[in-house]
Design an enzyme around this catalytic site. Sequence first.
Site, PDB file in Angstrom:
ATOM      1  N   TYR A  43       0.839  -1.207   0.000  1.00 15.37           N
ATOM      2  CA  TYR A  43       0.000   0.000   0.000  1.00 15.37           C
ATOM      3  C   TYR A  43       0.875   1.258   0.000  1.00 15.37           C
ATOM      4  CZ  TYR A  43      -2.549   3.955   1.785  1.00 15.37           C
ATOM      5  OH  TYR A  43      -3.046   5.223   1.944  1.00 15.37           O
ATOM      6  N   SER A  71      -2.927  14.121   6.446  1.00 15.98           N
ATOM      7  CA  SER A  71      -3.847  13.646   5.400  1.00 15.98           C
ATOM      8  C   SER A  71      -5.296  13.632   5.885  1.00 15.98           C
ATOM      9  CB  SER A  71      -3.445  12.241   4.970  1.00 15.98           C
ATOM     10  OG  SER A  71      -4.521  11.622   4.291  1.00 15.98           O
ATOM     11  N   GLN A 100      -4.553  18.547   4.965  1.00 16.80           N
ATOM     12  CA  GLN A 100      -4.843  18.225   3.556  1.00 16.80           C
ATOM     13  C   GLN A 100      -6.236  17.627   3.464  1.00 16.80           C
ATOM     14  OE1 GLN A 100      -4.669  14.616   2.421  1.00 16.80           O
ATOM     15  NE2 GLN A 100      -5.780  15.345   0.615  1.00 16.80           N
ATOM     16  N   TYR A 102      -9.389  15.987   1.115  1.00 21.38           N
ATOM     17  CA  TYR A 102     -10.001  15.498  -0.113  1.00 21.38           C
ATOM     18  C   TYR A 102     -11.427  15.979  -0.002  1.00 21.38           C
ATOM     19  CZ  TYR A 102      -6.313  12.072  -1.095  1.00 21.38           C
ATOM     20  OH  TYR A 102      -5.136  11.459  -1.415  1.00 21.38           O
ATOM     21  N   THR A 131      -6.310  18.567  -2.223  1.00 20.59           N
ATOM     22  CA  THR A 131      -5.747  17.673  -3.248  1.00 20.59           C
ATOM     23  C   THR A 131      -6.760  17.489  -4.363  1.00 20.59           C
ATOM     24  OG1 THR A 131      -4.348  16.560  -1.654  1.00 20.59           O
ATOM     25  CG2 THR A 131      -4.864  15.334  -3.649  1.00 20.59           C
ATOM     26  N   ARG A 174      -5.046   0.905  -8.412  1.00 20.77           N
ATOM     27  CA  ARG A 174      -3.926   0.341  -7.638  1.00 20.77           C
ATOM     28  C   ARG A 174      -4.050  -1.183  -7.580  1.00 20.77           C
ATOM     29  NH1 ARG A 174      -3.961   5.058  -3.281  1.00 20.77           N
ATOM     30  NH2 ARG A 174      -4.065   6.765  -4.789  1.00 20.77           N
ATOM     31  N   LYS A 225      -2.959  20.994  -4.274  1.00 20.60           N
ATOM     32  CA  LYS A 225      -1.973  19.907  -4.475  1.00 20.60           C
ATOM     33  C   LYS A 225      -2.449  18.965  -5.582  1.00 20.60           C
ATOM     34  CE  LYS A 225       0.257  16.025  -2.088  1.00 20.60           C
ATOM     35  NZ  LYS A 225      -0.392  14.817  -2.608  1.00 20.60           N
ATOM     36  N   HIS A 259       1.093  12.594  -7.371  1.00 24.71           N
ATOM     37  CA  HIS A 259       0.576  11.770  -6.268  1.00 24.71           C
ATOM     38  C   HIS A 259       1.476  10.552  -6.028  1.00 24.71           C
ATOM     39  CE1 HIS A 259      -3.301  11.661  -3.901  1.00 24.71           C
ATOM     40  NE2 HIS A 259      -2.737  10.530  -3.499  1.00 24.71           N
ATOM     41  N   ARG A 307       0.657   7.358  -7.972  1.00 21.13           N
ATOM     42  CA  ARG A 307      -0.425   6.483  -7.501  1.00 21.13           C
ATOM     43  C   ARG A 307      -1.756   6.751  -8.189  1.00 21.13           C
ATOM     44  NH1 ARG A 307       1.181   4.553  -2.306  1.00 21.13           N
ATOM     45  NH2 ARG A 307      -0.844   4.654  -1.296  1.00 21.13           N
TER      46      ARG A 307
HETATM   47  C1  LIG Z   1       0.916   5.711   1.505  1.00 22.14           C
HETATM   48  C2  LIG Z   1       0.581   7.009   0.818  1.00 22.14           C
HETATM   49  C3  LIG Z   1      -0.608   7.652   1.116  1.00 22.14           C
HETATM   50  C4  LIG Z   1      -0.907   8.869   0.497  1.00 22.14           C
HETATM   51  N1  LIG Z   1      -2.032   9.537   0.868  1.00 22.14           N
HETATM   52  C5  LIG Z   1      -2.238  10.775   0.379  1.00 22.14           C
HETATM   53  C6  LIG Z   1      -3.311  11.554   0.883  1.00 22.14           C
HETATM   54  O1  LIG Z   1      -4.049  11.124   1.754  1.00 22.14           O
HETATM   55  N2  LIG Z   1      -3.473  12.794   0.358  1.00 22.14           N
HETATM   56  C7  LIG Z   1      -2.655  13.311  -0.612  1.00 22.14           C
HETATM   57  O2  LIG Z   1      -2.836  14.435  -1.039  1.00 22.14           O
HETATM   58  N3  LIG Z   1      -1.626  12.593  -1.077  1.00 22.14           N
HETATM   59  C8  LIG Z   1      -1.387  11.355  -0.591  1.00 22.14           C
HETATM   60  N4  LIG Z   1      -0.308  10.645  -1.028  1.00 22.14           N
HETATM   61  C9  LIG Z   1       0.614  11.263  -1.985  1.00 22.14           C
HETATM   62  C10 LIG Z   1       1.711  12.025  -1.234  1.00 22.14           C
HETATM   63  O3  LIG Z   1       1.203  13.136  -0.563  1.00 22.14           O
HETATM   64  C11 LIG Z   1       2.817  12.517  -2.182  1.00 22.14           C
HETATM   65  O4  LIG Z   1       2.224  13.215  -3.238  1.00 22.14           O
HETATM   66  C12 LIG Z   1       3.713  11.420  -2.710  1.00 22.14           C
HETATM   67  O5  LIG Z   1       3.822  10.354  -1.794  1.00 22.14           O
HETATM   68  C13 LIG Z   1       5.090  11.988  -2.954  1.00 22.14           C
HETATM   69  O6  LIG Z   1       5.915  11.029  -3.502  1.00 22.14           O
HETATM   70  P1  LIG Z   1       7.018  10.221  -2.650  1.00 22.14           P
HETATM   71  O7  LIG Z   1       6.294   9.268  -1.783  1.00 22.14           O
HETATM   72  O8  LIG Z   1       7.791   9.561  -3.745  1.00 22.14           O
HETATM   73  O9  LIG Z   1       7.852  11.200  -1.864  1.00 22.14           O
HETATM   74  C14 LIG Z   1      -0.008   9.423  -0.452  1.00 22.14           C
HETATM   75  C15 LIG Z   1       1.161   8.741  -0.766  1.00 22.14           C
HETATM   76  C16 LIG Z   1       1.468   7.552  -0.136  1.00 22.14           C
HETATM   77  C17 LIG Z   1       2.773   6.869  -0.468  1.00 22.14           C
END
Ligand SMILES: Cc1cc2nc3c(=O)[nH]c(=O)nc-3n(C[C@H](O)[C@H](O)[C@H](O)COP(=O)(O)O)c2cc1C
Length: 412
Positions: A54, A136, A156, A158, A184, A193, A283, A307, A310
Amino acid sequence: MQTPISLDTLATPCTTAPPVRGAAPLPRRLRGMLSLDDFEDAARRLLPRSVFAYVSGGCETNRALHANRSAFTQYDWVPRVLADTSRRSLATALLGREYAAPFGIAPMGISALSAYRGDLVQARAAAAANIPMLMSGSSLIRMEEVAAANPDAWFQAYVPGEPERIEALLERVARAGFRTLVVTVDLPVSGNRENNLRAGFSSPLRPSLRLAWDGITHPRWLWGTALRTLLRHGMPHFENSQATRGAPMLSSQALRDFGARDHLDWSHLALMRRRWKGALVLKGVLHPEDARKARDHGADGVILSNHGGRQLDGAAPALRMLPDVVAALGPDYPVMIDGGFRRGSDVLMALALGAKFVFVGRPFNYAGAVAGEAGVRHAIGILAAEIRRNMALLGVQRPAEVTREHLREATG
Ligand SMILES: Cc1cc2nc3c(=O)[nH]c(=O)nc-3n(C[C@H](O)[C@H](O)[C@H](O)COP(=O)(O)O)c2cc1C
């Protein structure tokens, strides 16, 4: 009470000493952590396969995930010499305040699944280091608790697609004491995913024999995070996706709670700008025209992001879009960025291309899983030490002094 960390007085990270002078001796499990990537290896061993998948995964073919890392190889550094860099400082101004370093913790949902009280662990470590932590909206710990642990954390959201639900959520966020709201916008629907499903992870989490076996075979996580959470705090709920408490993690109601996000358009941003009195950041922007629209709708800054690879597979790495966005918005607008930043030199590269600030996600999640708050503090210290060292090697005293002149396009 936290012991504050000074990111400007860093010793060289080594296997026995903490990278931050004056900090407590390093716990044994942190002694081999010399770079942010080391936390990933340690977390892979520690976490159940499904939980690790995850956090680590991207979507579909993982093309965007991998491109985030390879984007950094498109430039070479051209250092300057004999520049007297003995008074280096990482201090960086952003949105009206000064942080101790040009990076912060990106928002990550469900962080309390990989680390015990994961959001609090990140919030406390960030407060001690004076860097921003973005909490988050998909978190399992109440926003009010995180705001109490770190009054400077950002929230942050949603946001749901319905205006009345947006307004109620913003009221709660303001009441909790947050002053910076990050919205976001790259998640009108969830990315595909499939890798998570293959590894046995889904949201809502569906109990299965396989999941149970995954837990039993990772006893440190089972006792230290999962059972400890259940025994002390009960079944985790999505606490912050709306104005009231959301559904439990295991409930199929959880999906419905997120509301109709594919309805969102620029009029919703205009509504939020009218309702939210603090700083507002968008974002998940990549297109220069969207960045310009965000500014024209009153956003105080944008975070360029795909993101973490993802959402849309093949989405451009934010680093590649950065020069065009900065050209569209001018040199003074707060353009921030995330995606694949793992080294001090990565952070400095984004600053050289015009970003004002960088956010790092997964490594801080892994660091919390490996050693809680001490782990996140250590990871912050490692990244800060790398930036500080590279500033000397590049010939600058302040992060903002790194410019496009320090880079050339890599050929061959
Ligand atoms: C486990 C996980 C959960 C995430 N959950 C959110 C989230 O709740 N809200 C959001 O804006 N981005 C979320 N993201 C994206 C991160 O904020 C970010 O954009 C991204 O992880 C940056 O890349 P990096 O992990 O390579 O540093 C998530 C990323 C991961 C890995």
